[in-house]
Motif scaffolding. Structure first.
Motif, PDB file in Angstrom:
ATOM      1  N   LEU A  71       0.691  -1.161   0.011  1.00 58.52           N
ATOM      2  CA  LEU A  71      -0.003   0.108   0.109  1.00 58.52           C
ATOM      3  C   LEU A  71       0.927   1.261   0.097  1.00 58.52           C
ATOM      4  N   GLU A  72       1.856   1.320   0.824  1.00 56.35           N
ATOM      5  CA  GLU A  72       2.718   2.463   1.026  1.00 56.35           C
ATOM      6  C   GLU A  72       3.781   2.612  -0.508  1.00 56.35           C
ATOM      7  N   LYS A  73       3.784   1.737  -1.086  1.00 56.51           N
ATOM      8  CA  LYS A  73       4.398   1.683  -2.729  1.00 56.51           C
ATOM      9  C   LYS A  73       3.538   2.313  -3.348  1.00 56.51           C
ATOM     10  N   ALA A  74       2.346   2.163  -3.254  1.00 56.71           N
ATOM     11  CA  ALA A  74       1.219   2.337  -4.290  1.00 56.71           C
ATOM     12  C   ALA A  74       0.628   3.705  -4.276  1.00 56.71           C
ATOM     13  N   VAL A  75       0.550   4.080  -2.973  1.00 58.43           N
ATOM     14  CA  VAL A  75      -0.103   5.332  -2.577  1.00 58.43           C
ATOM     15  C   VAL A  75       0.939   6.357  -1.802  1.00 58.43           C
ATOM     16  N   PRO A  76       1.188   7.428  -2.361  1.00 57.77           N
ATOM     17  CA  PRO A  76       2.127   8.275  -1.665  1.00 57.77           C
ATOM     18  C   PRO A  76       1.535   8.598  -0.358  1.00 57.77           C
ATOM     19  N   CYS A  77       2.324   8.409   0.875  1.00 56.61           N
ATOM     20  CA  CYS A  77       1.908   9.051   2.140  1.00 56.61           C
ATOM     21  C   CYS A  77       3.213   8.989   3.050  1.00 56.61           C
ATOM     22  N   LYS A  78       2.911   9.599   4.083  1.00 58.15           N
ATOM     23  CA  LYS A  78       4.106   9.529   5.296  1.00 58.15           C
ATOM     24  C   LYS A  78       4.260   8.179   5.837  1.00 58.15           C
ATOM     25  N   ARG A  79       3.125   7.654   6.013  1.00 60.40           N
ATOM     26  CA  ARG A  79       3.162   6.224   6.609  1.00 60.40           C
ATOM     27  C   ARG A  79       1.856   5.526   6.436  1.00 60.40           C
ATOM     28  N   VAL A  80       1.808   4.317   6.766  1.00 64.57           N
ATOM     29  CA  VAL A  80       0.502   3.706   6.610  1.00 64.57           C
ATOM     30  C   VAL A  80       0.208   3.401   8.351  1.00 64.57           C
ATOM     31  N   GLY A  81      -0.938   3.938   8.658  1.00 66.76           N
ATOM     32  CA  GLY A  81      -1.657   3.647   9.785  1.00 66.76           C
ATOM     33  C   GLY A  81      -2.282   2.341  10.134  1.00 66.76           C
ATOM     34  N   MET A  82      -2.395   1.580  11.257  1.00 66.57           N
ATOM     35  CA  MET A  82      -3.563   0.562  11.393  1.00 66.57           C
ATOM     36  C   MET A  82      -4.155   0.945  12.479  1.00 66.57           C
ATOM     37  N   ALA A  83      -5.491   0.261  12.394  1.00 64.90           N
ATOM     38  CA  ALA A  83      -6.485   0.379  13.306  1.00 64.90           C
ATOM     39  C   ALA A  83      -7.237  -0.796  13.415  1.00 64.90           C
ATOM     40  N   VAL A  84      -7.478  -1.243  14.579  1.00 66.10           N
ATOM     41  CA  VAL A  84      -8.646  -2.285  14.850  1.00 66.10           C
ATOM     42  C   VAL A  84      -9.835  -1.763  15.655  1.00 66.10           C
ATOM     43  N   VAL A  85     -10.844  -1.545  15.359  1.00 63.31           N
ATOM     44  CA  VAL A  85     -11.909  -0.945  16.135  1.00 63.31           C
ATOM     45  C   VAL A  85     -12.802  -1.883  16.318  1.00 63.31           C
ATOM     46  N   GLY A  86     -13.712  -2.352  15.272  1.00 63.37           N
ATOM     47  CA  GLY A  86     -14.469  -3.658  15.400  1.00 63.37           C
ATOM     48  C   GLY A  86     -15.969  -3.224  15.850  1.00 63.37           C
ATOM     49  N   LEU A  87     -16.231  -1.854  15.974  1.00 67.49           N
ATOM     50  CA  LEU A  87     -17.482  -1.781  16.546  1.00 67.49           C
ATOM     51  C   LEU A  87     -18.650  -1.750  15.336  1.00 67.49           C
ATOM     52  N   GLU A  88     -18.166  -1.095  14.247  1.00 63.64           N
ATOM     53  CA  GLU A  88     -19.122  -1.049  13.083  1.00 63.64           C
ATOM     54  C   GLU A  88     -19.468  -2.066  12.480  1.00 63.64           C
ATOM     55  N   VAL A  89     -18.714  -3.284  12.311  1.00 61.20           N
ATOM     56  CA  VAL A  89     -19.226  -4.745  11.723  1.00 61.20           C
ATOM     57  C   VAL A  89     -18.587  -5.629  12.539  1.00 61.20           C
ATOM     58  N   PRO A  90     -19.566  -6.529  12.948  1.00 57.80           N
ATOM     59  CA  PRO A  90     -18.995  -7.714  13.946  1.00 57.80           C
ATOM     60  C   PRO A  90     -18.194  -8.854  13.418  1.00 57.80           C
ATOM     61  N   HIS A  91     -17.437  -8.367  12.849  1.00 53.79           N
ATOM     62  CA  HIS A  91     -16.182  -9.340  11.887  1.00 53.79           C
ATOM     63  C   HIS A  91     -14.986  -8.484  11.891  1.00 53.79           C
ATOM     64  N   VAL A  92     -13.863  -9.457  12.567  1.00 53.20           N
ATOM     65  CA  VAL A  92     -12.574  -8.880  12.741  1.00 53.20           C
ATOM     66  C   VAL A  92     -12.103  -8.372  11.359  1.00 53.20           C
ATOM     67  N   HIS A  93     -11.470  -6.945  11.519  1.00 50.91           N
ATOM     68  CA  HIS A  93     -10.687  -6.398  10.480  1.00 50.91           C
ATOM     69  C   HIS A  93      -9.864  -5.440  10.687  1.00 50.91           C
ATOM     70  N   VAL A  94      -8.809  -5.232   9.899  1.00 52.36           N
ATOM     71  CA  VAL A  94      -7.813  -4.278  10.382  1.00 52.36           C
ATOM     72  C   VAL A  94      -7.871  -3.223   9.183  1.00 52.36           C
ATOM     73  N   HIS A  95      -7.686  -1.945   9.548  1.00 52.82           N
ATOM     74  CA  HIS A  95      -7.947  -0.709   8.803  1.00 52.82           C
ATOM     75  C   HIS A  95      -6.477  -0.618   8.592  1.00 52.82           C
TER      76      HIS A  95
END
Length: 129
Positions: A71-95
């Protein structure tokens, strides 16, 4: 009842797919915080991150890292952040969110993209895997 992510994984609901393997399905968030906002989802439907079996949890983190690097190679950015919140969909997922500033990590700030942009981004990330 199947989660929306289970329906995406099965192909019942379309998505901008980036990658998949035996355990995970990766696609662009349809309501992104930033261009390239990506979700890494276990194919096994589990509600909470810490309810995952240890092996699957470790694999999720490892696979998310691989996707974040592409993702960092494909989309110019300072860094890629990661979050796991899990309240909106009751199925584990990493943002995985390309970040330019802290505001990009706020889940109340969204960007609008055209279908062509989603397709191009998904292809660019996939090409870096």
């Amino acid at each position: 009842m199947s989660s929306i992510f289970t329906k995406i994984i099965s192909g019942e609901i379309p998505s901008y797919k980036i990658a998949e393997n035996d355990d995970f399905f990766v696609f662009l968030d349809i309501n992104p915080n930033a261009k390239g906002h990506t979700l890494v989802v276990p194919k096994k439907e589990v509600n909470k991150l810490f309810d995952l079996e240890d092996d699957l949890y470790i694999s999720l983190m490892s696979y998310s890292k691989k996707i974040a690097i592409a993702l960092e190679k494909a989309v110019p950015c300072k860094r890629v952040g990661m979050a796991v919140v899990g309240l909106e969909v009751p199925h584990v997922h990493v943002h995985l969110i390309p970040l330019q500033a802290m505001e990009d990590f706020q889940f109340n700030k969204k960007v609008k993209l055209e279908p062509e942009e989603f397709i191009a981004i998904a292809k660019a990330i996939s090409a870096n895997l």
